[in-house]
Design a protein around this motif. Structure first.
Motif, PDB file in Angstrom:
ATOM      1  N   ILE A   7       0.840  -1.191   0.000  1.00 24.22           N
ATOM      2  CA  ILE A   7       0.000   0.000   0.000  1.00 24.22           C
ATOM      3  C   ILE A   7       0.878   1.245   0.000  1.00 24.22           C
ATOM      4  CG2 ILE A   7      -1.788   1.276   1.250  1.00 24.22           C
ATOM      5  CD1 ILE A   7      -2.433  -1.554   2.532  1.00 24.22           C
ATOM      6  N   SER A   9       0.966   5.421  -0.123  1.00 29.49           N
ATOM      7  CA  SER A   9       0.039   6.506   0.222  1.00 29.49           C
ATOM      8  C   SER A   9       0.602   7.897  -0.035  1.00 29.49           C
ATOM      9  CB  SER A   9      -0.367   6.399   1.699  1.00 29.49           C
ATOM     10  OG  SER A   9       0.724   6.672   2.557  1.00 29.49           O
ATOM     11  N   LEU A  43      -2.698   4.597  -3.312  1.00 31.35           N
ATOM     12  CA  LEU A  43      -3.795   5.474  -2.902  1.00 31.35           C
ATOM     13  C   LEU A  43      -3.650   6.895  -3.425  1.00 31.35           C
ATOM     14  CD1 LEU A  43      -4.073   4.247   0.790  1.00 31.35           C
ATOM     15  CD2 LEU A  43      -5.469   3.555  -1.165  1.00 31.35           C
ATOM     16  N   ILE A  48      -9.108   6.889  -2.835  1.00 32.21           N
ATOM     17  CA  ILE A  48     -10.385   6.428  -2.300  1.00 32.21           C
ATOM     18  C   ILE A  48     -11.179   7.640  -1.835  1.00 32.21           C
ATOM     19  CG2 ILE A  48     -11.456   5.083  -0.450  1.00 32.21           C
ATOM     20  CD1 ILE A  48      -8.880   3.344  -0.522  1.00 32.21           C
ATOM     21  N   LEU A  80     -12.070  -3.332  -0.592  1.00 31.03           N
ATOM     22  CA  LEU A  80     -10.831  -3.035   0.120  1.00 31.03           C
ATOM     23  C   LEU A  80     -10.604  -4.007   1.272  1.00 31.03           C
ATOM     24  CD1 LEU A  80     -11.218   0.846   0.174  1.00 31.03           C
ATOM     25  CD2 LEU A  80      -9.654  -0.478  -1.271  1.00 31.03           C
ATOM     26  N   TRP A 108      -8.473   5.199   3.373  1.00 31.82           N
ATOM     27  CA  TRP A 108      -8.405   3.735   3.283  1.00 31.82           C
ATOM     28  C   TRP A 108      -8.749   3.102   4.621  1.00 31.82           C
ATOM     29  CZ3 TRP A 108      -4.668   0.326   5.532  1.00 31.82           C
ATOM     30  CH2 TRP A 108      -4.718  -0.991   5.051  1.00 31.82           C
ATOM     31  N   HIS A 111     -12.528   3.240   5.349  1.00 32.91           N
ATOM     32  CA  HIS A 111     -13.320   2.262   4.606  1.00 32.91           C
ATOM     33  C   HIS A 111     -13.070   0.839   5.096  1.00 32.91           C
ATOM     34  CE1 HIS A 111     -14.105   5.574   1.843  1.00 32.91           C
ATOM     35  NE2 HIS A 111     -15.036   4.828   1.281  1.00 32.91           N
TER      36      HIS A 111
END
Length: 202
Positions: A7, A9, A43, A48, A80, A108, A111
């Motif tokens: 991930i 970011s 991301l 998102i 996700l 993220w 969610h």
């Protein structure tokens, strides 16, 4: 086959320390664990949506009673969550922005964190995470050195991530820190982070 979810970011796409170090981590992990399948969630490039009325309404409504917008928010959340459930290893790259995490990563997290789906309340002020058997490695970068008091009191990046991950059941978390990126000692901090990456990913 081990699945690793990587991930990213940082919205800094050119010289982000966390992007560089997390890419190095994943490369070293794959070299020492060739059976690993890597999925990348960026991301910054694929942001998102932040929580708004549609998301709140969708999460609060029962199945069959959601608006199309609310259902879309729930569907995205479910996608996700399943990404995380399908992975055995998480590698999260997180720079410090304004003492905390980037807004992209916070969205993220929002969610991912759903009562009754990824955690449940077990009593007043008590909860149980519902995502188990995961190992997370979090690559952090900070402009200053927040490793010791009094600066550590202003670190809302690592504690927040640890608490958010723990809430949903991910408690096996290793933080790899590149402190002091705006200090003269920045190269030594990066070298120390790389030593740690070589140790835990190799």
């Amino acid at each position: 086959m081990i699945k690793l979810l990587h991930i990213q970011s940082s919205p800094n796409l050119t010289n982000s320390v966390t992007r560089i170090l997390s890419d190095e981590f994943v490369a070293q992990w794959r070299a020492s664990h060739p059976e690993t399948e890597v999925e990348t969630l960026d991301l910054a490039l694929d942001p998102i949506p932040h929580w708004g009325p549609d998301a709140i309404g969708g999460f609060m409504a029962k199945d069959g009673e959601r608006t199309p917008e609310g259902q879309a928010a729930v569907d995205l959340s479910e996608k996700l969550i399943r990404q995380v459930e399908d992975a055995k290893i998480l590698v999260i790259a997180c720079p410090m922005y304004n003492m905390s995490m980037p807004t992209q990563l916070k969205s993220w997290v929002d969610h991912l964190t759903r009562a009754g789906r990824t955690f449940r309340f077990t009593g007043q002020g008590q909860y149980k995470g519902l995502i188990w058997n995961k190992k997370a490695f979090v690559i952090l970068s900070r402009g200053g050195d927040y490793s010791q008091p009094p600066a550590s009191a202003s670190d809302f990046q690592e504690p927040l991530l640890r608490a958010n991950l723990g809430l949903i059941g991910i408690t096996d978390v290793t933080f790899i820190r590149a402190e002091g990126q705006r200090l003269q000692e920045a190269p030594s901090y990066i070298a120390k982070a790389r030593e740690t990456i070589a140790w835990v990913a190799g």
